[in-house]
Design a protein around this motif. Structure first.
Motif, PDB file in Angstrom:
ATOM      1  N   SER A  45      14.426 -12.300  42.414  1.00  0.00           N
ATOM      2  CA  SER A  45      14.687 -13.395  43.348  1.00  0.00           C
ATOM      3  C   SER A  45      13.569 -13.602  44.355  1.00  0.00           C
ATOM      4  CB  SER A  45      15.998 -13.135  44.098  1.00  0.00           C
ATOM      5  OG  SER A  45      15.931 -11.895  44.790  1.00  0.00           O
ATOM      6  N   ASP A  46      12.776 -12.577  44.595  1.00  0.00           N
ATOM      7  CA  ASP A  46      11.758 -12.671  45.640  1.00  0.00           C
ATOM      8  C   ASP A  46      10.424 -12.195  45.076  1.00  0.00           C
ATOM      9  OD1 ASP A  46      10.563 -13.046  48.103  1.00  0.00           O
ATOM     10  OD2 ASP A  46      11.068 -11.029  48.802  1.00  0.00           O
ATOM     11  N   PHE A  47       9.433 -13.064  45.078  1.00  0.00           N
ATOM     12  CA  PHE A  47       8.115 -12.665  44.584  1.00  0.00           C
ATOM     13  C   PHE A  47       7.054 -13.563  45.213  1.00  0.00           C
ATOM     14  CE2 PHE A  47       9.412 -16.081  41.766  1.00  0.00           C
ATOM     15  CZ  PHE A  47       8.259 -16.821  41.573  1.00  0.00           C
ATOM     16  N   SER A  48       5.814 -13.097  45.171  1.00  0.00           N
ATOM     17  CA  SER A  48       4.669 -13.874  45.639  1.00  0.00           C
ATOM     18  C   SER A  48       3.570 -13.791  44.594  1.00  0.00           C
ATOM     19  CB  SER A  48       4.146 -13.338  46.973  1.00  0.00           C
ATOM     20  OG  SER A  48       2.893 -13.930  47.295  1.00  0.00           O
ATOM     21  N   LEU A  49       3.087 -14.931  44.149  1.00  0.00           N
ATOM     22  CA  LEU A  49       2.029 -14.936  43.142  1.00  0.00           C
ATOM     23  C   LEU A  49       0.708 -14.427  43.694  1.00  0.00           C
ATOM     24  CD1 LEU A  49       2.641 -18.229  41.118  1.00  0.00           C
ATOM     25  CD2 LEU A  49       3.058 -15.864  40.424  1.00  0.00           C
ATOM     26  N   ASP A  60       0.565 -11.747  45.527  1.00  0.00           N
ATOM     27  CA  ASP A  60       0.706 -10.291  45.594  1.00  0.00           C
ATOM     28  C   ASP A  60       0.342  -9.716  44.220  1.00  0.00           C
ATOM     29  OD1 ASP A  60       2.803  -7.852  44.969  1.00  0.00           O
ATOM     30  OD2 ASP A  60       1.945  -7.782  46.989  1.00  0.00           O
ATOM     31  N   PRO A  61      -0.682  -8.848  44.132  1.00  0.00           N
ATOM     32  CA  PRO A  61      -1.118  -8.350  42.824  1.00  0.00           C
ATOM     33  C   PRO A  61       0.003  -7.717  42.009  1.00  0.00           C
ATOM     34  CG  PRO A  61      -2.742  -7.811  44.491  1.00  0.00           C
ATOM     35  CD  PRO A  61      -1.558  -8.373  45.221  1.00  0.00           C
ATOM     36  N   GLU A  62       0.859  -6.953  42.657  1.00  0.00           N
ATOM     37  CA  GLU A  62       1.958  -6.292  41.934  1.00  0.00           C
ATOM     38  C   GLU A  62       2.874  -7.326  41.295  1.00  0.00           C
ATOM     39  OE1 GLU A  62       4.112  -2.829  40.726  1.00  0.00           O
ATOM     40  OE2 GLU A  62       2.507  -2.716  42.209  1.00  0.00           O
ATOM     41  N   ASP A  63       3.311  -8.308  42.065  1.00  0.00           N
ATOM     42  CA  ASP A  63       4.208  -9.337  41.533  1.00  0.00           C
ATOM     43  C   ASP A  63       3.522 -10.154  40.444  1.00  0.00           C
ATOM     44  OD1 ASP A  63       6.154  -8.531  43.296  1.00  0.00           O
ATOM     45  OD2 ASP A  63       5.891 -10.197  44.687  1.00  0.00           O
ATOM     46  N   ASN A  64       2.275 -10.537  40.686  1.00  0.00           N
ATOM     47  CA  ASN A  64       1.580 -11.404  39.742  1.00  0.00           C
ATOM     48  C   ASN A  64       1.391 -10.714  38.397  1.00  0.00           C
ATOM     49  OD1 ASN A  64      -0.903 -12.730  38.456  1.00  0.00           O
ATOM     50  ND2 ASN A  64      -0.437 -14.126  40.142  1.00  0.00           N
ATOM     51  N   ILE A  65       0.967  -9.464  38.434  1.00  0.00           N
ATOM     52  CA  ILE A  65       0.736  -8.742  37.176  1.00  0.00           C
ATOM     53  C   ILE A  65       2.064  -8.414  36.498  1.00  0.00           C
ATOM     54  CG2 ILE A  65      -0.192  -6.596  36.206  1.00  0.00           C
ATOM     55  CD1 ILE A  65      -2.385  -6.754  38.363  1.00  0.00           C
ATOM     56  N   ARG A  66       3.085  -8.155  37.274  1.00  0.00           N
ATOM     57  CA  ARG A  66       4.410  -7.927  36.686  1.00  0.00           C
ATOM     58  C   ARG A  66       4.877  -9.153  35.905  1.00  0.00           C
ATOM     59  NH1 ARG A  66       9.976  -6.587  40.127  1.00  0.00           N
ATOM     60  NH2 ARG A  66      11.358  -6.308  38.313  1.00  0.00           N
ATOM     61  N   LEU A  67       4.747 -10.339  36.508  1.00  0.00           N
ATOM     62  CA  LEU A  67       5.173 -11.571  35.846  1.00  0.00           C
ATOM     63  C   LEU A  67       4.220 -11.945  34.714  1.00  0.00           C
ATOM     64  CD1 LEU A  67       6.079 -13.662  39.028  1.00  0.00           C
ATOM     65  CD2 LEU A  67       7.670 -12.534  37.481  1.00  0.00           C
ATOM     66  N   GLY A  68       2.913 -11.777  34.954  1.00  0.00           N
ATOM     67  CA  GLY A  68       1.935 -12.178  33.947  1.00  0.00           C
ATOM     68  C   GLY A  68       2.001 -11.350  32.686  1.00  0.00           C
ATOM     69  N   THR A  69       2.221 -10.050  32.817  1.00  0.00           N
ATOM     70  CA  THR A  69       2.330  -9.216  31.617  1.00  0.00           C
ATOM     71  C   THR A  69       3.595  -9.551  30.835  1.00  0.00           C
ATOM     72  OG1 THR A  69       3.270  -7.467  33.024  1.00  0.00           O
ATOM     73  CG2 THR A  69       0.930  -7.302  32.451  1.00  0.00           C
ATOM     74  N   TRP A  70       4.668  -9.913  31.555  1.00  0.00           N
ATOM     75  CA  TRP A  70       5.875 -10.334  30.833  1.00  0.00           C
ATOM     76  C   TRP A  70       5.566 -11.552  29.982  1.00  0.00           C
ATOM     77  CZ3 TRP A  70       8.872 -14.507  29.890  1.00  0.00           C
ATOM     78  CH2 TRP A  70      10.137 -14.299  29.346  1.00  0.00           C
ATOM     79  N   TYR A  71       4.831 -12.515  30.553  1.00  0.00           N
ATOM     80  CA  TYR A  71       4.532 -13.736  29.807  1.00  0.00           C
ATOM     81  C   TYR A  71       3.564 -13.463  28.656  1.00  0.00           C
ATOM     82  CZ  TYR A  71       3.630 -18.642  28.851  1.00  0.00           C
ATOM     83  OH  TYR A  71       3.538 -19.865  28.234  1.00  0.00           O
TER      84      TYR A  71
END
Length: 708
Positions: free
Chosen positions: A618-622, A624-635
């Motif tokens: 529910s809460d993320f910032s693109l 923020d390296p941790e959030d971005n890489i977490r979402l990007g690796t999923w994609y």
């Protein structure tokens, strides 16, 4: 640099001094040579560098041992680092102990040592001694950039600004003043010239350009134009260059800036003006070539190309002349005039056979022959290209396809030999990886890359020494004091518009040292382009590009722990993820594309929101390296799953979207991945897939060790 205070001397004492210097000259030369060997010989990178990577508590014991060494260079470096570490951990008295009399022996760092000592005094609450040390620094080393910091601390900003306007401490002081008084024109001018690294730099350019145009000199406009150019804001850059001193380069950038901002009529007018004003320059020849390419018809292009060829010949611009001939050849072919095309082909290959344009023509002729299955003709053209244009960007591609064609013609042994030669001659290219893959070396294939789990060795990268800059700069960089080195380099680097290759390499390395990966990698990669067009750069760069340390700099591993963590969670090859990030963002966490893609893995906000929904996040910032890489690796995992773990298609989808890839799969045969890549109709995606895989190949070679 003043080492001792001046003393008055009589004529007799001067004669005595002169006689003594002559008598002692051989001794002084010998002593100077010893000192030079002591300090300027190749530094012990293998022993020092690992310590620069460790946190202070871990390296303290080793440094304290070195601080007692007989080797003066090792001893001085250790004492300096111990003093830095102590000051950073609020132990000023310990820092002062390590710094005691250090400037007397560690001469390249004398001004830095005094600056460090004053900071220690200030931290210890001894303001009077801090002031005395700043005064000593100005008295003894007043021309060194460290004096700028001393002047500011002594409340002498006007003097600091007058003597060291480009020093970051001065720029930051002026920047702070502008927060309260944003219309101070002299300060705005200083920031425009020297503050490119400031986050709100563009704001100050706009204030100057829009509010105070009448107070700007042509030199001011040139500084503003360069700032816009560096920020890739080409329309305002062109407008500013139009009011800058009328040099060939500035006039060319007026035209090119207008062209890049889609002002075609303005670009044509500027190019024509340049040709008229400075006809015998390289810039005029290039402008005329661009005018030809902007012509509305092939027939209208030919007379413009004839003028461009004359201008290039008169200005001895052989690379531009070769480009003009290639353009003429293609135009004649487009018009169906094969006789003229053959004549132009012969002229290009005979007169400028070693040029990039000649390499492109040979490759075009080789491809045409291969399409007709004229294998011997295709092989002959590739052979000429590899012999006469071995350093061209197209050479690895030609060598790879030569192997493909040899195999199709039944020469499997010749194919193997061609690919082995390719790997040896072009070990860092995408095509080197493809050759190794097709030779069944354990480097992965299009369909097995994601499952690879290489064992990473991060301790193999030692820094490449700087090729320009003062001894003090070299020492700071070697000691791992990258922020201090960066600050000093901002003062030393005067030739920003047309740097030498050595200056450009140094600038790139220092930028990388402070985490400016976007510009740092650009500065290093651009050396390949310069080497293909500038003989002096080619000579300088020849040994540099063979040095593994250059490649470690070019392929760094920032954010490795985060990449490794989320790659493991998605069962992705971490080096493949690193390769993608390097291409997408150059490791800049807050970078944003023109269409809104954000962060390290350049995710679109809508896509990121959809991914977050899948993860119940529910809460993320693109940013923020941790959030971005977490979402990007999923994609990235998602695109692999969509295309049966085919990394080629997963990358194409990541860049161009699944809809386009589905369309291409319906239109083109994907059974041969190499041929499928050549059919990708989007130039950006075509280049993107190859560059990411080239990145991966280099990371694989640099950072992995064989498994037992």
């Amino acid at each position: 640099m003043k080492l001792l205070p001046k003393r008055h001397s009589t004529a007799v004492s001067r004669r005595w001094r002169n006689w003594l210097l002559l008598a002692l000259a051989p001794v002084l030369v010998m002593v100077g040579a010893i000192v030079a060997r002591q300090y300027w010989s190749a530094p012990p990178l293998e022993t020092l560098y690992p310590l620069t990577l460790e946190v202070p508590p871990q390296r303290r014991a080793q440094l304290e041992e070195w601080a007692q060494a007989k080797d003066p260079l090792k001893r001085d470096r250790a004492r300096y680092l111990l003093a830095v570490d102590a000051l950073r951990h609020n132990a000023p008295q310990e820092s002062l102990r390590w710094l005691e009399n250090l400037e007397a022996t560690y001469r390249p760092m004398a001004a830095r040592i005094l600056l460090l000592r004053s900071d220690a005094y200030r931290q210890a609450g001894q303001g009077r001694k801090a002031t005395q040390t700043w005064q000593q620094l100005i008295r003894d080393y007043g021309k060194e950039p460290e004096a700028a910091v001393a002047l500011l601390n002594l409340q002498q900003p006007d003097r600091a600004i007058a003597q060291f306007p480009q020093h970051p401490a001065v720029v930051n002081y002026v920047h702070t003043q502008l927060q309260n008084s944003p219309d101070h024109v002299p300060y705005l001018k200083l920031v425009a010239r020297y503050g490119l690294y400031l986050k709100d730099y563009g704001t100050y350019l706009e204030i100057l350009r829009q509010r105070y145009p009448q107070e700007l000199t042509p030199a001011d406009w040139e500084a503003i134009a360069f700032g816009y150019w560096e920020k890739m804001q080409y329309a305002p850059a062109a407008a500013a260059y139009d009011r800058a001193p009328q040099t060939p380069l500035n006039r060319y950038r007026v035209g090119r800036g207008r062209q890049l901002s889609n002002d075609t009529s303005g670009a044509i007018a500027a190019y024509q003006d340049l040709v008229q004003r400075f006809p015998n320059t390289q810039e005029a020849a290039l402008a005329q070539l661009r005018l030809a390419r902007l012509a509305s018809s092939p027939a209208g292009r030919l007379p413009l190309l004839a003028i461009a060829l004359k201008l290039a010949t008169n200005s001895q611009s052989s690379a531009i002349a070769a480009d003009v001939l290639l353009e003429q050849y293609r135009t004649y072919r487009e018009l169906g005039n094969e006789t003229a095309a053959q004549r132009t082909q012969q002229q290009l290959l005979q007169t400028y056979g070693g040029s990039t344009a000649a390499a492109e023509l040979r490759w075009q002729l080789a491809e045409a022959a291969a399409q007709q299955r004229q294998w011997q003709t295709a092989q002959r053209w590739v052979g000429e290209l590899l012999k006469l244009n071995p350093n061209s960007e197209i050479a690895p591609r030609a060598a790879f396809w030569l192997g493909k064609w040899l195999g199709e013609a039944g020469g499997l042994q010749a194919q193997t030999a061609a690919w082995r030669s390719l790997i040896s001659q072009y070990p860092h290219s995408y095509y080197g990886w493809r050759a190794a893959s097709l030779l069944q070396q354990p480097v992965g294939t299009f369909t097995t890359l994601r499952q690879q789990h290489p064992r990473i060795d991060r301790d193999r990268a030692h820094p490449l020494p700087l090729s320009a800059g003062s001894p003090t700069l070299q020492e700071l960089y070697l000691l791992g004091q990258t922020q201090d080195a960066w600050q000093r380099w901002q003062w030393e680097f005067q030739n920003r518009v047309t740097p030498t290759a050595a200056e450009q390499l140094t600038d790139g390395l220092i930028r990388l040292g402070v985490g400016e990966y976007l510009d740092g990698i650009f500065m290093l990669e651009n050396l390949f382009v310069r080497a293909r067009n500038e003989p002096d750069t080619a000579t300088f760069f020849e040994s540099i590009q063979r040095d593994p340390r250059f490649w470690y700099a070019l392929y760094p591993l920032p954010y490795w722990d985060i990449v490794q963590k989320w790659s493991a969670a998605r069962k992705l090859n971490p080096l493949l993820v690193m390769a993608l990030i390097r291409q997408e963002s150059r490791f800049e966490p807050d970078i944003r594309s023109v269409v809104g893609a954000t962060g390290l893995m350049q995710l679109m906000p809508d896509t990121a929101t959809w991914i977050a929904d899948q993860l119940s996040l529910s809460d993320f910032s693109l940013e923020d390296p941790e959030d971005n890489i977490r979402l990007g690796t999923w994609y990235f995992d998602y695109t692999h799953n969509r295309y049966q773990q085919n990394t080629l298609l997963a990358l194409a989808s990541y860049n161009a979207g699944p809809g386009n890839v589905s369309d291409w799969l319906q239109r083109f045969d994907a059974s041969d991945g190499d041929r499928f890549i050549e059919t990708i109709p989007f130039p950006e995606t075509y280049g993107y897939v190859k560059r990411v895989l080239e990145n991966y190949w280099n990371y694989l070679q640099l950072y992995t060790t064989p498994r037992d």
